[in-house]
Design an enzyme around this catalytic site. Structure first.
Site, short mmCIF file in Angstrom:
data_model
loop_
_atom_site.label_atom_id
_atom_site.label_comp_id
_atom_site.label_asym_id
_atom_site.label_seq_id
_atom_site.Cartn_x
_atom_site.Cartn_y
_atom_site.Cartn_z
N PHE A 101 -63.59 -89.30 7.24
CA PHE A 101 -62.40 -88.48 7.90
C PHE A 101 -61.36 -88.91 8.34
O PHE A 101 -61.29 -90.34 8.94
CB PHE A 101 -63.37 -87.65 8.98
N THR B 175 -56.81 -84.86 7.72
CA THR B 175 -57.58 -83.60 6.43
C THR B 175 -57.93 -82.78 7.58
O THR B 175 -58.17 -81.82 7.16
CB THR B 175 -57.50 -84.49 5.55
N SER C 13 -64.59 -85.11 5.40
CA SER C 13 -65.03 -86.45 5.18
C SER C 13 -65.67 -86.22 3.56
O SER C 13 -66.06 -85.11 3.57
CB SER C 13 -65.64 -87.25 6.07
N ASP D 225 -59.84 -85.63 25.85
CA ASP D 225 -59.86 -85.26 24.77
C ASP D 225 -61.33 -84.61 24.88
O ASP D 225 -62.11 -85.34 26.23
CB ASP D 225 -60.19 -86.59 24.02
#
Length: 697
Positions: A393, A397, A400, A324
């Site tokens: 969040f 999607t 937020s 990540d």
């Protein structure tokens, strides 16, 4: 005037020195206890039921029994003195004891860690909330999965669970060794708590996630004690090869008297046993279990809990690492750097709506937006946001915001996601949105678009920084033939900038949880082993799919259950060190196997001439070491065979020196050191022992 200060500093220094001395003293005491326990266990492990698990050393033990019995029977050979059989039997006994000591010493280190973990399992009571709301105090041992418990400041968390209400600082030093408390709160990826840790502030309500005996600490104790340790596939394969070699040499030695009788002479049974023991790979046979146990021990000392030795070995064979971006490659503290209005909007309007979208956003990014707006003295209606419905969040999607009571919808998020959302509201997109987003991305920042209903007001420029030294670490991985892939939710331009700065090989932009699984499967389809880190519930499927899944201890229960390793420090970059430890384990096993088999060459030149010289004088030409006598040659080879095991125990426990380099370079280096060294060292060792033995016979 200065004298009291100097005295005070001196006292502080003396106090610190005494504390360090106490720690050193305690460590030495613990090491002595481990050694004493290992010495006792090395004798206890002589039990044939235990020894048969190691076929090579079991054969040596049988050889000891045979030669020990023969030492009390009359000898039929005039060339073999009466003391020879008992001497051979004692050497064989110590060979087995040394091998048992190596294994017991490795196990003892694990048991010492288990004892310290057991101390954290104190008899505590829990405040259980019944279905009717009544709070009942019960023992932690009576807790069951799905029980709801309230834990207040100063109380011990009774068992593993997840926070369902409240926020608190938790001291996890009993588990991680880290003294700084960590924040645990309901929802998100930091809701998991571990039994045996303590709440140091506030109050939380948790739901228990494990039954007695199945908690995180219970698993740790079981693993480090070795109760759950199983031999890995590589270990089983190597053991099979070594056992096959032992069987082949056993057949050779058993059939040898048939040929010697044909040639007109006999070989004493003790000499045949000595030949067999010197031929079979006793060195690696005696150290194999210790290497595996010590490998897991090194991972545990690194504050990583490996669920099996297979996971550690797999780490050593990794070809691809999925990382990540946020928190692993970068610091992850993306802060609001500036605001960029679009179209005819003003910075005040962007700041106003950015702040309203962030009032209820407790993420570091959300808080940084509020701090930035306040620092710029931009006014906004906080109460308006607080009265609205917060939209958190989500990875799906990628935005937020807040739905206000008057029906207005405020959003901030990834460029593509917000643009798509605005278009779905019937809005139009200002021409300079993508231009300014590209500018932020090229700078290495993260652009967030701020929109209200069908209107875009501007962008928030979030700035993150790459951790120092990451480029060098990725270069080391590249030298080892390991590919790095960065996964990030950022747009392609931002991802490309960060990837270039950090030095990763590939990147996946606008990455969703399901995309990680796709990346892992794509690499595995190419025949590669993949490692990845994660902490959230949405990471669980990918962690389970990866060959090595390293979950963060601060993460969710789902992530930890899916992974085969857990980092107690919750440091995602540690996956790089874990790979190094795995490679070190495999290299140590391979190097000592090479050394053990290479040893046989010198032993051949010691024992073969000693066995056949009297009957076949021409065999004396093979006595290139010029050993004193046949008996001295046999005893010297046996003694070296026994002594080399304890001498190699520190290397087996610590692991061989590991430097990042290609597989071919590593192979060449180890063949030179442990292959050639395995040939030369016994020649020198046997000759030195022969000189000493020659003084007594």
């Amino acid at each position: 005037m200065m004298r009291p200060v100097v005295v005070k500093e001196k006292r502080v220094n003396e106090s610190h020195i005494h504390a360090v001395e106490d720690e050193v003293r305690q460590a030495k005491t613990m090491d002595r206890d481990i050694v004493k326990h290992a010495m006792k266990q090395s004798v206890a492990k002589l039990n044939p039921k235990v020894m048969i698990k190691n076929p090579i050393m079991f054969v040596v033990e049988i050889g000891f029994v045979i030669t020990f019995i023969l030492s009390f029977l009359p000898s039929h050979s005039s060339s073999i003195p009466g003391w020879f059989n008992i001497t051979v039997s004692l050497i064989l006994l110590f060979t087995v004891l040394f091998a048992n000591f190596a294994e017991a010493l490795a196990e003892g280190r694990g048991k010492a860690q288990a004892d310290s973990l057991k101390q954290s399992k104190k008899d505590v009571f829990a405040n259980v909330v019944k279905e009717n709301g009544e709070i009942v105090q019960v023992s932690a041992t009576d807790l069951r999965k799905d029980d709801v418990v309230i834990v207040k400041q100063g109380e011990m968390i009774p068992s593993d669970g997840e926070v369902i209400k409240g926020l608190a600082s938790v001291d996890e030093s009993a588990i991680t060794g880290e003294s700084a408390p960590v924040i645990k709160e309901a929802g998100g990826d930091f809701c998991s708590v571990t039994g045996g840790t303590m709440v140091v502030s506030d109050e939380i309500t948790i739901v228990i996630t494990s039954n007695p005996g199945k908690s995180f600490i219970d698993k740790m104790i079981s693993l480090v004690e070795g109760a759950a340790r199983q031999k890995t596939p590589n270990e089983i394969a190597l053991n099979t090869v070594l056992t096959s070699l032992t069987l082949i040499f056993l057949i050779v030695v058993v059939t040898l008297p048939i040929f010697t009788n044909y040639l007109g002479f006999q070989i004493d049974t003790a000499v045949l046993v000595a030949l067999l023991v010197c031929l079979i790979p006793t060195t690696i046979g005696g150290l194999l279990s210790a290497i595996g146990i010590a490998g897991m021990d090194r991972v545990t000392k690194f504050n990583v809990l490996a669920m099996s030795g297979k996971a550690v070995e797999a780490a050593g064979d990794i070809n691809t690492i999925i990382l990540d971006k946020t928190g692993t490659i970068t610091f992850g503290n993306r802060m609001a750097h500036t605001l960029l209005p679009v179209g005819n909007e003003t910075i005040e309007q962007v700041g106003k709506w950015a702040a309203i979208s962030s009032v209820l956003d407790e993420t570091p990014e959300g808080r940084s937006v509020i701090e930035y707006v306040q620092a710029k003295s931009i006014s906004y209606n906080r109460e308006l946001a607080e009265q609205g419905e917060f939209i958190p969040f989500k990875a799906e999607t990628r935005m937020s915001g807040v739905d206000l009571q008057d029906g207005m919808k405020v959003r901030k998020g990834a460029v593509g996601s917000v643009i798509e959302w605005v278009r779905s509201q019937g809005g139009t997109i200002p021409k300079d949105v993508n231009q300014k987003a590209d500018f932020i991305s090229k700078e290495g920042g993260t652009p967030l678009v701020v929109a209200v209903d069908n209107r875009i007001y501007g962008l928030i420029y979030l700035k993150d920084t790459v951790k120092p030294g990451m480029r060098e670490r990725f270069e080391q991985l590249r030298q080892m033939g390991i590919k790095t892939v960065m996964c990030t939710g950022d747009n392609p331009l931002t991802a490309a900038t960060i990837a270039k700065e950090a030095g990763v090989d590939e990147f996946v932009a606008e990455c969703k949880p399901e995309d990680k699984i796709a990346v892992i499967k794509a690499e595995q389809d190419k025949g590669k082993l993949v490692a990845m880190t994660g902490d959230g519930t949405n990471d669980a499927p990918a962690l389970a799919q990866a060959d090595v899944g390293l979950a963060m201890n601060s993460g969710t229960t789902a992530a930890k259950e899916a992974a085969n390793m857990i980092d107690l420090d919750s440091n995602p970059t540690k996956i790089i060190e874990v790979v190094g430890i795995g490679k070190q384990l495999l290299m140590t096993r391979g190097a000592l196997t090479t050394f053990s088999i290479a040893n046989d060459i010198a032993k051949y030149f010691a024992i073969i001439p000693a066995m056949f010289t009297l009957a076949i004088p021409q065999m004396e030409a093979l006595n290139i070491m010029k050993l004193t006598s046949p008996l001295s040659a046999i005893l010297s080879a046996l003694l070296f065979n026994a002594v080399i095991i304890p001498l190699l125990i520190p290397l087996a426990m610590k692991g061989i020196a590991y430097k990042p380099m290609s597989s071919n370079a590593l192979l060449g280096r180890n063949l030179l050191i442990y292959g050639l060294g395995g040939v030369i060292v016994p020649f020198i060792g046997i000759k030195v022992i022969d000189i000493i033995v020659g003084l007594f016979i």
